[in-house]
Design a protein around this motif. Structure first.
Motif, mmCIF file in Angstrom:
data_model
loop_
_atom_site.group_PDB
_atom_site.id
_atom_site.type_symbol
_atom_site.label_atom_id
_atom_site.label_comp_id
_atom_site.label_asym_id
_atom_site.label_seq_id
_atom_site.Cartn_x
_atom_site.Cartn_y
_atom_site.Cartn_z
ATOM 1 N N THR A 1 0.844 -1.203 0.000
ATOM 2 C CA THR A 1 0.000 0.000 0.000
ATOM 3 C C THR A 1 0.875 1.247 0.000
ATOM 4 N N LEU A 2 1.901 1.251 0.860
ATOM 5 C CA LEU A 2 2.795 2.410 0.956
ATOM 6 C C LEU A 2 3.632 2.549 -0.318
ATOM 7 N N ALA A 3 4.058 1.423 -0.874
ATOM 8 C CA ALA A 3 4.820 1.458 -2.122
ATOM 9 C C ALA A 3 3.928 1.956 -3.258
ATOM 10 N N GLY A 4 2.652 1.599 -3.209
ATOM 11 C CA GLY A 4 1.705 2.066 -4.231
ATOM 12 C C GLY A 4 1.556 3.576 -4.184
ATOM 13 N N ALA A 5 1.509 4.111 -2.971
ATOM 14 C CA ALA A 5 1.423 5.564 -2.818
ATOM 15 C C ALA A 5 2.705 6.214 -3.346
ATOM 16 N N ALA A 6 3.837 5.587 -3.062
ATOM 17 C CA ALA A 6 5.116 6.118 -3.542
ATOM 18 C C ALA A 6 5.155 6.061 -5.073
ATOM 19 N N ALA A 7 4.668 4.962 -5.637
ATOM 20 C CA ALA A 7 4.674 4.796 -7.093
ATOM 21 C C ALA A 7 3.855 5.902 -7.758
ATOM 22 N N GLU A 8 2.729 6.195 -7.152
ATOM 23 C CA GLU A 8 1.857 7.236 -7.692
ATOM 24 C C GLU A 8 2.584 8.583 -7.745
ATOM 25 N N LEU A 9 3.276 8.911 -6.662
ATOM 26 C CA LEU A 9 4.004 10.191 -6.632
ATOM 27 C C LEU A 9 5.211 10.154 -7.572
ATOM 28 N N LEU A 10 5.949 9.051 -7.538
ATOM 29 C CA LEU A 10 7.171 8.962 -8.350
ATOM 30 C C LEU A 10 6.867 9.099 -9.844
ATOM 31 N N ALA A 11 5.701 8.598 -10.253
ATOM 32 C CA ALA A 11 5.344 8.622 -11.674
ATOM 33 C C ALA A 11 4.592 9.897 -12.048
ATOM 34 N N SER A 12 4.387 10.768 -11.073
ATOM 35 C CA SER A 12 3.609 11.979 -11.335
ATOM 36 C C SER A 12 4.540 13.185 -11.539
ATOM 37 N N PRO A 13 4.118 14.157 -12.336
ATOM 38 C CA PRO A 13 4.939 15.368 -12.504
ATOM 39 C C PRO A 13 5.143 16.107 -11.174
ATOM 40 N N ALA A 14 4.283 15.841 -10.204
ATOM 41 C CA ALA A 14 4.380 16.512 -8.900
ATOM 42 C C ALA A 14 5.699 16.203 -8.210
ATOM 43 N N VAL A 15 6.314 15.056 -8.543
ATOM 44 C CA VAL A 15 7.552 14.676 -7.847
ATOM 45 C C VAL A 15 8.650 15.718 -8.096
ATOM 46 N N ARG A 16 8.606 16.371 -9.255
ATOM 47 C CA ARG A 16 9.606 17.397 -9.573
ATOM 48 C C ARG A 16 9.420 18.650 -8.727
ATOM 49 N N LYS A 17 8.260 18.764 -8.114
ATOM 50 C CA LYS A 17 7.949 19.972 -7.334
ATOM 51 C C LYS A 17 8.202 19.776 -5.841
ATOM 52 N N VAL A 18 8.534 18.541 -5.450
ATOM 53 C CA VAL A 18 8.736 18.274 -4.028
ATOM 54 C C VAL A 18 9.885 19.139 -3.510
ATOM 55 N N LYS A 19 9.651 19.762 -2.378
ATOM 56 C CA LYS A 19 10.699 20.586 -1.769
ATOM 57 C C LYS A 19 11.028 20.069 -0.380
ATOM 58 N N THR A 20 12.261 20.335 0.053
ATOM 59 C CA THR A 20 12.644 20.075 1.430
ATOM 60 C C THR A 20 12.528 21.402 2.154
ATOM 61 N N CYS A 21 11.890 21.377 3.299
ATOM 62 C CA CYS A 21 11.658 22.603 4.069
ATOM 63 C C CYS A 21 12.985 23.297 4.380
ATOM 64 N N GLU A 22 12.983 24.616 4.241
ATOM 65 C CA GLU A 22 14.193 25.393 4.525
ATOM 66 C C GLU A 22 14.257 25.854 5.980
ATOM 67 N N GLY A 23 13.291 25.454 6.767
ATOM 68 C CA GLY A 23 13.297 25.811 8.182
ATOM 69 C C GLY A 23 14.519 25.227 8.866
#
Ligand SMILES: [Zn+2]
Length: 152
Positions: free
Chosen positions: A93-115
């Motif tokens: 289930t968790l890998a499926g969620a990861a697969a969805e994000l990894l295959a989505s254009p949204a993955v390029r927008k992921v940011k690491t918080c600068e806090g």
């Protein structure tokens, strides 16, 4: 986003994985802890345009394949179910969620918080957003800057 929430259970201060899994109705196991690190590494690689190590995610998906189940509820309803034991199903289930994000254009927008000291990932609604949460990390940065400016 489930994959981001999963990775973000490890903050710089605490590990909230067990609590989070229980809220999702998923069992804790050492394999889930390991998968979390692998998913995080894959997300960061894909974000940066590098080839992620997809083998662990694929292995988790394969561990509990999903299939469609038809039921009758005044009409045919399709749901998805998984094979395998409880831990294998959780990993898949968790890998499926990861697969969805990894295959989505949204993955390029992921940011690491600068806090300061914050390691949380987020997908900004606004491209200029720099903090996981403007009310906490954003505010911490503003307060630090204020004291920096007024320390003399
Ligand atoms: Zn943050």
């Amino acid at each position: 986003m489930l994959a981001i929430d999963f990775v973000n259970t490890l903050t710089s201060e605490e590990d909230r994985l067990e609590e989070w899994l229980s809220a999702q109705g998923l069992p804790w196991s050492q394999e889930v802890v390991v998968l979390r690190g692998q998913v995080e590494a894959a997300i960061l690689a894909a974000r940066d345009g590098r080839e992620p190590d997809l083998a662990p995610v694929n292995a988790a998906l394969r561990g509990a394949p999903s299939f469609e189940v038809l039921t009758w509820d005044d009409g045919v309803v399709v749901t998805r179910s998984r094979e395998g034991d409880e831990v294998a199903r959780a990993l898949a289930t968790l890998a499926g969620a990861a697969a969805e994000l990894l295959a989505s254009p949204a993955v390029r927008k992921v940011k690491t918080c600068e806090g300061p000291g914050c390691r949380l990932l987020f997908v900004p609604a606004h491209p200029r957003r720099r903090w996981c949460d403007p009310a906490t990390c954003g505010n911490r940065v503003r307060v630090a800057r204020y004291y920096q400016r007024h320390k003399d």
